[in-house]
Design a protein around this motif. Structure first.
Motif, PDB file in Angstrom:
ATOM      1  N   ALA A   1      60.280  13.639  32.911  1.00 20.14           N
ATOM      2  CA  ALA A   1      59.802  12.271  32.756  1.00 20.14           C
ATOM      3  C   ALA A   1      59.061  11.805  33.992  1.00 20.14           C
ATOM      4  CB  ALA A   1      60.983  11.342  32.468  1.00 20.14           C
ATOM      5  N   LEU A   2      59.581  12.205  35.165  1.00 25.48           N
ATOM      6  CA  LEU A   2      58.892  11.863  36.410  1.00 25.48           C
ATOM      7  C   LEU A   2      57.511  12.494  36.462  1.00 25.48           C
ATOM      8  CD1 LEU A   2      61.804  12.208  38.994  1.00 25.48           C
ATOM      9  CD2 LEU A   2      60.583  10.113  38.408  1.00 25.48           C
ATOM     10  N   ALA A   3      57.436  13.703  35.995  1.00 20.93           N
ATOM     11  CA  ALA A   3      56.159  14.397  36.012  1.00 20.93           C
ATOM     12  C   ALA A   3      55.167  13.738  35.064  1.00 20.93           C
ATOM     13  CB  ALA A   3      56.352  15.860  35.641  1.00 20.93           C
ATOM     14  N   ALA A   4      55.661  13.318  33.878  1.00 19.79           N
ATOM     15  CA  ALA A   4      54.784  12.663  32.907  1.00 19.79           C
ATOM     16  C   ALA A   4      54.279  11.336  33.445  1.00 19.79           C
ATOM     17  CB  ALA A   4      55.533  12.462  31.584  1.00 19.79           C
ATOM     18  N   ALA A   5      55.190  10.569  34.074  1.00 21.92           N
ATOM     19  CA  ALA A   5      54.776   9.293  34.644  1.00 21.92           C
ATOM     20  C   ALA A   5      53.785   9.495  35.772  1.00 21.92           C
ATOM     21  CB  ALA A   5      55.999   8.519  35.129  1.00 21.92           C
ATOM     22  N   SER A   6      54.022  10.531  36.574  1.00 25.17           N
ATOM     23  CA  SER A   6      53.104  10.831  37.662  1.00 25.17           C
ATOM     24  C   SER A   6      51.723  11.189  37.125  1.00 25.17           C
ATOM     25  CB  SER A   6      53.647  11.994  38.507  1.00 25.17           C
ATOM     26  OG  SER A   6      52.753  12.308  39.542  1.00 25.17           O
ATOM     27  N   ALA A   7      51.708  11.900  36.005  1.00 23.59           N
ATOM     28  CA  ALA A   7      50.427  12.270  35.399  1.00 23.59           C
ATOM     29  C   ALA A   7      49.685  11.032  34.913  1.00 23.59           C
ATOM     30  CB  ALA A   7      50.666  13.240  34.250  1.00 23.59           C
ATOM     31  N   GLN A   8      50.411  10.065  34.373  1.00 21.78           N
ATOM     32  CA  GLN A   8      49.790   8.810  33.922  1.00 21.78           C
ATOM     33  C   GLN A   8      49.208   8.065  35.118  1.00 21.78           C
ATOM     34  OE1 GLN A   8      49.002   7.975  31.030  1.00 21.78           O
ATOM     35  NE2 GLN A   8      50.673   7.825  29.561  1.00 21.78           N
ATOM     36  N   ALA A   9      49.954   8.017  36.220  1.00 16.64           N
ATOM     37  CA  ALA A   9      49.469   7.328  37.416  1.00 16.64           C
ATOM     38  C   ALA A   9      48.221   8.012  37.963  1.00 16.64           C
ATOM     39  CB  ALA A   9      50.564   7.289  38.469  1.00 16.64           C
ATOM     40  N   ASP A  10      48.229   9.358  37.970  1.00 16.99           N
ATOM     41  CA  ASP A  10      47.057  10.082  38.456  1.00 16.99           C
ATOM     42  C   ASP A  10      45.852   9.853  37.545  1.00 16.99           C
ATOM     43  OD1 ASP A  10      48.564  11.028  40.533  1.00 16.99           O
ATOM     44  OD2 ASP A  10      48.948  12.995  39.623  1.00 16.99           O
ATOM     45  N   ALA A  11      46.097   9.806  36.217  1.00 12.79           N
ATOM     46  CA  ALA A  11      45.001   9.579  35.263  1.00 12.79           C
ATOM     47  C   ALA A  11      44.392   8.201  35.465  1.00 12.79           C
ATOM     48  CB  ALA A  11      45.518   9.737  33.832  1.00 12.79           C
ATOM     49  N   ALA A  12      45.242   7.204  35.716  1.00 15.55           N
ATOM     50  CA  ALA A  12      44.726   5.858  35.951  1.00 15.55           C
ATOM     51  C   ALA A  12      43.901   5.805  37.228  1.00 15.55           C
ATOM     52  CB  ALA A  12      45.895   4.863  36.020  1.00 15.55           C
ATOM     53  N   ALA A  13      44.351   6.515  38.265  1.00 12.59           N
ATOM     54  CA  ALA A  13      43.609   6.534  39.530  1.00 12.59           C
ATOM     55  C   ALA A  13      42.232   7.149  39.335  1.00 12.59           C
ATOM     56  CB  ALA A  13      44.391   7.307  40.588  1.00 12.59           C
ATOM     57  N   LYS A  14      42.176   8.210  38.556  1.00 14.38           N
ATOM     58  CA  LYS A  14      40.890   8.860  38.315  1.00 14.38           C
ATOM     59  C   LYS A  14      39.995   8.012  37.424  1.00 14.38           C
ATOM     60  CE  LYS A  14      38.846  13.267  36.901  1.00 14.38           C
ATOM     61  NZ  LYS A  14      38.062  13.339  38.150  1.00 14.38           N
ATOM     62  N   LYS A  15      40.555   7.390  36.390  1.00 17.54           N
ATOM     63  CA  LYS A  15      39.765   6.620  35.423  1.00 17.54           C
ATOM     64  C   LYS A  15      39.118   5.397  36.053  1.00 17.54           C
ATOM     65  CE  LYS A  15      40.254   4.205  30.988  1.00 17.54           C
ATOM     66  NZ  LYS A  15      41.191   3.892  29.847  1.00 17.54           N
ATOM     67  N   TYR A  16      39.848   4.687  36.884  1.00 16.90           N
ATOM     68  CA  TYR A  16      39.345   3.415  37.389  1.00 16.90           C
ATOM     69  C   TYR A  16      38.739   3.504  38.795  1.00 16.90           C
ATOM     70  CZ  TYR A  16      41.840   1.713  33.343  1.00 16.90           C
ATOM     71  OH  TYR A  16      42.265   1.522  32.058  1.00 16.90           O
ATOM     72  N   PHE A  17      39.179   4.551  39.595  1.00 17.87           N
ATOM     73  CA  PHE A  17      38.690   4.626  40.965  1.00 17.87           C
ATOM     74  C   PHE A  17      38.045   5.983  41.276  1.00 17.87           C
ATOM     75  CE2 PHE A  17      42.305   1.681  40.932  1.00 17.87           C
ATOM     76  CZ  PHE A  17      41.705   0.539  41.432  1.00 17.87           C
ATOM     77  N   ASN A  18      38.041   6.872  40.283  1.00 20.29           N
ATOM     78  CA  ASN A  18      37.491   8.227  40.467  1.00 20.29           C
ATOM     79  C   ASN A  18      38.167   8.931  41.635  1.00 20.29           C
ATOM     80  OD1 ASN A  18      35.837  10.324  39.609  1.00 20.29           O
ATOM     81  ND2 ASN A  18      34.204   9.793  41.079  1.00 20.29           N
ATOM     82  N   ALA A  19      39.470   8.675  41.783  1.00 24.60           N
ATOM     83  CA  ALA A  19      40.251   9.304  42.852  1.00 24.60           C
ATOM     84  C   ALA A  19      40.934  10.553  42.305  1.00 24.60           C
ATOM     85  CB  ALA A  19      41.289   8.336  43.387  1.00 24.60           C
ATOM     86  N   ALA A  20      41.251  11.474  43.193  1.00 24.66           N
ATOM     87  CA  ALA A  20      41.887  12.730  42.774  1.00 24.66           C
ATOM     88  C   ALA A  20      43.248  12.472  42.146  1.00 24.66           C
ATOM     89  CB  ALA A  20      42.004  13.670  43.973  1.00 24.66           C
ATOM     90  N   ASN A  21      44.005  11.546  42.699  1.00 23.47           N
ATOM     91  CA  ASN A  21      45.321  11.201  42.170  1.00 23.47           C
ATOM     92  C   ASN A  21      45.728   9.847  42.739  1.00 23.47           C
ATOM     93  OD1 ASN A  21      46.292  11.745  44.848  1.00 23.47           O
ATOM     94  ND2 ASN A  21      46.468  13.920  44.289  1.00 23.47           N
ATOM     95  N   TRP A  22      46.914   9.425  42.326  1.00 28.06           N
ATOM     96  CA  TRP A  22      47.368   8.108  42.764  1.00 28.06           C
ATOM     97  C   TRP A  22      47.558   8.046  44.268  1.00 28.06           C
ATOM     98  CZ3 TRP A  22      51.587   6.098  45.271  1.00 28.06           C
ATOM     99  CH2 TRP A  22      51.719   4.692  45.213  1.00 28.06           C
ATOM    100  N   ALA A  23      48.005   9.135  44.847  1.00 30.81           N
ATOM    101  CA  ALA A  23      48.255   9.163  46.291  1.00 30.81           C
ATOM    102  C   ALA A  23      46.983   8.956  47.093  1.00 30.81           C
ATOM    103  CB  ALA A  23      48.916  10.483  46.686  1.00 30.81           C
ATOM    104  N   ALA A  24      45.844   9.238  46.453  1.00 35.51           N
ATOM    105  CA  ALA A  24      44.579   9.119  47.180  1.00 35.51           C
ATOM    106  C   ALA A  24      44.044   7.695  47.204  1.00 35.51           C
ATOM    107  CB  ALA A  24      43.529  10.051  46.548  1.00 35.51           C
ATOM    108  N   LEU A  25      44.700   6.795  46.509  1.00 36.13           N
ATOM    109  CA  LEU A  25      44.231   5.410  46.454  1.00 36.13           C
ATOM    110  C   LEU A  25      44.545   4.677  47.753  1.00 36.13           C
ATOM    111  CD1 LEU A  25      45.395   4.361  42.865  1.00 36.13           C
ATOM    112  CD2 LEU A  25      43.124   5.145  43.569  1.00 36.13           C
ATOM    113  N   THR A  26      43.707   3.724  48.075  1.00 33.07           N
ATOM    114  CA  THR A  26      44.018   2.830  49.189  1.00 33.07           C
ATOM    115  C   THR A  26      45.070   1.816  48.744  1.00 33.07           C
ATOM    116  OG1 THR A  26      42.367   1.173  48.604  1.00 33.07           O
ATOM    117  CG2 THR A  26      41.632   3.030  49.979  1.00 33.07           C
ATOM    118  N   ASP A  27      45.657   1.128  49.728  1.00 38.38           N
ATOM    119  CA  ASP A  27      46.637   0.107  49.373  1.00 38.38           C
ATOM    120  C   ASP A  27      46.017  -0.987  48.511  1.00 38.38           C
ATOM    121  OD1 ASP A  27      48.696   1.362  50.599  1.00 38.38           O
ATOM    122  OD2 ASP A  27      48.833   0.007  52.318  1.00 38.38           O
TER     123      ASP A  27
END
Length: 916
Positions: free
Chosen positions: A586-612
């Motif tokens: 479940a953690l992995a699935a949620a992490s995948a959703q967070a990474d997908a959102a980061a890429k979709k809206y900010f074109n970032a590699a993953n959520w960790a790559a986002l600025t604050d």
């Protein structure tokens, strides 16, 4: 036939003044027993130069069927009003609202087709929930309607009589009702051929056409009657976004066909079929907005976000074709749709004459109703595709079996059984558009998201195309109400002047409600869903911005404790959490959703790559979405209501003379409790219990030219059902912070009391004129109501969750009401006559808000309808000018602190009628 008004007259009574003897008086609304409207015969002069003298009408000869028998109205020990169908036709008064304006102390609470309701003596004014019985019962041709909506969007044409009976009912009239009954009887088939029609043309492209035809199919065996109507008219307010939508338009077509079968003198059967095809009337949205007050009642500043604040945001002001001024000046709704309603019904009434003078009656009936509302938030922007509206499919099946003895002798009686099965599927729909995120964001969220393109994309995606069965009071309700009753009533004739009426009923109520609230469509951004709400899994992730040293992922605001699987990654901002923080998948699935959102809206590699700042924007968008989703819950069964409820009547009456009767009565009635959920938690409502006391006099005065009836009454109601303030168990448990949270829901007011005086009369002592008058003084108060909701003006910080309204007047209950009806006829040239009619309805001020907001007071008002015309005395042709709201009264229908619903302005029409 049973329930048909007996038009037989008693022997001629004393005459009027000499000049009055030249004419017979016209049919008018009949007299109240307590508030009674009487009918008279057609007024006309005889043909030729020398009019023929006529006997005065017997004003006290009207009969009613309020107790399932043909009885002289003046002998019935009840507060009963009778409105004659001919009066309704003369002023084209076919809706239930117009009908109630012909009798005092009964009114129609105008909402939409689903939320409107009837009240008697100020009780029942506030609209019902889907799972709640109406306080005022409605009976049409012997068939009970257990749902207010069945009467609200229907034209009652070809009506014989309307009887309004006040006080708890049920020992005779089908289903029990705790406040009173409106009994509508239509004209029945006969073996005399008839063919009547009327056509009215009016302003706003109005067309109202009715037709009634019938007669023998097989002489002395089978007769029929068909009644058809079409009523279409534009409303007075135009939707500027789509000018083909007007408020409040009329669009109704209906038909009723009846057959009368009389194979023997001891048996008759009446079969009826009726249909009102689905059509749309734009009732909701007829709202004029006004600026929200800047201060609360305690003088503190009102900083809450309102629509004026929202429309001042750049997002909306960039549309130069619409401004805040337009919002206050006009209606411009992009997603408004007419409210669609339709109904079908069938019934069979069988009557057998048995040995010993008894009659056995069976009434079997089916009725259904459909309702669908698609509403708008009040602007031309794409905020709400549907700001909230019910889809209802209602059906009821009923069976009544009743035996009646012959009258006369020491006692006459009636008894029987009554069964009803109700099913109502109610779905509350809500959906959001592309502008919804910018509309519903708080000021901080809006400013952060509107700062750049990625934020604006998130703001759109937060709610765009989201669709729900929204929690209000549930997204989907499957309501099932079953009741079975046994009843009996007897009239004990202890002496020639003294009769005592006794009645008893027991009703077994079984009520259930299975409900749920859930997302129908995730719209444009399923990745912005939370992981779950209230145990409903949504498959998203949960973000929260910690204003401390770092942003971090949490669930429902709770930081994951150290040592939890995945906690290290959480602290590092690498993954998102789900409900089950120990579930690696479940953690992995949620992490995948967070990474997908980061890429979709900010074109970032993953959520960790986002600025604050980007994480904050993502959290803002999720917060907007979660706040609008609100409460979700899986299918849940509310606590059922199961009870055996009594109804009782005890009423002695004494005939002092033929022209003066006095009576007293005690009536006890009960309204079933409610099976319901509030925010997914079962919150049952107790039964409403009414004890009503009444003293009345019925008299015929002034050489039998005046009928005057009056009564005084007192009703004590325990556990009155209406909106109250309750603990929000869902939010309290969710936050779990030691604080109680509150919400408003249908519940019980501990004690309500209503007392007053009613009178009604008909005067026929003026030549060629008949006057009907009625009025009431009504004092309806909350005797004990300490858990009322605060009105909107008390929404300041620190306000108490409850308000004590004990001793205050009930919402929707005016202290004074009255109406006057007049009918005048004058012989004209040849075989013609001139006629004019009018009805004046007066209501004193009242509060239209259940929380008794000081902004919601409706001032006293007069509503006048009038008609003037000329036609043949044999009714072969007649033409009239009909004016509704003659004085153009502009009293609002309802008010809040930042809006009001305006009155319907004056409408003029020309009415043609004919008998072929």
């Amino acid at each position: 036939m049973n329930r048909h008004l007996d038009t037989r007259r008693s022997r001629p009574s004393a005459t009027l003044r000499d000049d009055a003897r030249l004419f017979r008086l016209s049919p008018i609304a009949a007299v109240v027993a307590g508030m009674t409207l009487l009918a008279c015969n057609p007024l006309h002069a005889a043909e030729g130069d020398a009019p023929k003298a006529e006997e005065a009408p017997a004003l006290d000869a009207v009969t009613v069927r309020s107790r399932n028998r043909i009885e002289r109205l003046q002998d019935v020990p009840l507060s009963v009003s009778v409105v004659q169908g001919q009066e309704l036709e003369r002023l084209s008064a076919y809706g239930i609202d117009a009908i109630t304006k012909r009798a005092a102390n009964v009114s129609w609470n105008l909402g939409n087709q689903r939320t409107s309701s009837l009240s008697i003596r100020g009780l029942g004014k506030i609209g019902q929930t889907e799972a709640q019985d109406p306080s005022v019962g409605v009976i049409v041709d012997g068939v009970n309607f257990a749902y207010n909506a069945l009467t609200s969007s229907f034209d009652f044409v070809d009506v014989d009589t309307v009887e309004v009976t006040r006080g708890p009912q049920g020992t005779l009239l089908g289903k029990n009702a705790s406040v009173g009954v409106v009994n509508i009887t239509t004209r029945r088939p006969s073996f005399t051929a008839t063919s009547d029609y009327s056509v009215q043309f009016s302003q706003k492209q109005g067309l109202l056409a009715t037709a009634a035809v019938g007669g023998p199919v097989v002489d002395d065996l089978l007769a029929w009657r068909g009644t058809f109507s079409a009523n279409r008219q534009q409303g007075d307010i135009v939707n500027q976004y789509n000018r083909d939508i007007t408020y409040t338009n009329t669009d109704r077509i209906s038909g009723r066909v009846q057959f009368l079968l009389t194979p023997t003198t001891d048996f008759s059967a009446r079969l009826a079929f009726e249909l009102q095809p689905r059509a749309g009337e734009t009732t909701n949205g007829r709202t004029v907005f006004t600026p929200t007050p800047k201060t609360y009642s305690n003088g503190s500043a009102n900083t809450a976000i309102d629509n004026g604040t929202r429309l001042s945001r750049r997002w909306f002001t960039q549309n130069t074709g619409y401004s805040l001024g337009d919002y206050y000046a006009e209606l411009s709704n992009d997603n408004q749709r007419p409210l669609v309603t339709g109904s079908r019904g069938t019934s069979a009434e069988l009557n057998w004459k048995l040995a010993g003078g008894h009659t056995l009656t069976s009434i079997t009936a089916y009725k259904d109703y459909h309702f669908n509302a698609v509403n708008d938030e009040g602007t031309p922007f794409d905020v709400m595709r549907n700001s909230g509206g019910f889809w209802n499919d209602y059906r009821q099946l009923s069976q009544e079996l009743r035996i009646s003895s012959s009258t006369g002798g020491f006692v006459d009686y009636q008894g029987g059984i009554y069964l009803m099965d109700v099913k109502n599927v109610a779905q509350y729909q809500r959906s959001w558009g592309n502008d919804a995120g910018a509309w519903w964001a708080n000021n901080g969220q809006y400013n952060r998201l509107d700062a750049d393109g990625a934020g604006r994309a998130l703001m759109v995606a937060s709610l765009a195309n989201l669709g729900m069965y929204y929690n209000s009071p549930a997204g989907v309700q499957n309501i099932r109400n079953k009741n079975a009753a046994i009843f009996a009533q007897a009239n004990w004739h202890l002496s020639e002047p003294l009769t005592v009426t006794t009645g008893l009923r027991f009703t077994r109520e079984n009520r259930s409600n299975e409900s749920s609230s859930y997302i129908v469509s995730n719209g444009s951004a399923p990745e912005l869903n939370p992981s779950s709400v209230n145990g409903v899994t949504l498959g998203g992730f949960d973000s929260y911005y910690n204003t401390g040293t770092a942003s971090r992922w949490v669930l429902n605001g709770n930081v994951v404790p150290a040592g939890t699987a995945g906690a290290t990654q959480v602290a590092a901002g690498a993954v998102a959490l789900t409900t089950d923080t120990t579930n690696a998948a479940a953690l992995a699935a949620a992490s995948a959703q967070a990474d997908a959102a980061a890429k979709k809206y900010f074109n970032a590699a993953n959520w960790a790559a986002l600025t604050d700042a980007q994480k904050r924007q993502l959290a803002d968008a999720q917060s907007i979405r979660k706040s609008q989703i609100g409460v979700l819950f899986n299918s849940t069964e509310a606590k059922t209501f199961n009870s055996t409820q009594p109804a009782l009547v005890l009423s002695p009456s004494y005939k002092f003379s033929r022209d003066l009767t006095g009576y007293a009565s005690f009536q006890h009635g009960e309204k079933a409790g409610i099976s319901q959920l509030v925010n997914g938690v079962s919150t049952p409502v107790k039964a409403e219990k009414t004890d009503s006391y009444e003293l009345g006099l019925k008299s015929v005065l002034l050489d039998r030219t005046l009928v005057l009836n009056a009564d005084v009454f007192l009703s004590n109601i325990k556990d009155y059902q209406q909106s109250v303030r309750v603990v929000d168990q869902y939010t309290t448990a969710l936050n779990n912070d030691g604080t109680f949270y509150y919400t408003s829901a249908t519940g019980n007011v501990p004690k309500v009391q209503v007392k007053g005086l009613e009178f009604d009369g008909v005067y026929a002592g003026i030549p060629r004129t008949t006057l009907r008058f009625s009025g009431a003084w009504n004092r309806a108060i909350y005797k004990s109501f300490t858990n009322a909701a605060q009105p909107v003006e008390n929404g300041y910080a620190g306000a108490a969750p409850y308000r004590d309204l004990s001793g205050k007047q009930l919402a929707g209950a005016p202290t004074f009401s009255a109406n006057i009806g007049a009918d005048y006829r004058q012989a004209a040239w040849g075989d013609h006559e001139f006629h004019t009619s009018a009805n004046v309805a007066y209501t004193s001020s009242y509060n239209s808000d259940v929380a008794l907001s000081s902004y919601a007071v409706i001032p006293s008002n007069f509503l006048v309808d009038a008609a003037v015309g000329v036609g043949h005395r044999n009714k072969s042709f007649d033409v009239s000018l009909v004016v509704k709201n003659l004085l153009n009264d502009d009293t609002p229908r309802s008010k809040t602190w930042n809006s009001y619903v305006p009155a319907i302005p004056r409408v003029v029409g020309v009415l043609f009628t004919s008998k072929l």
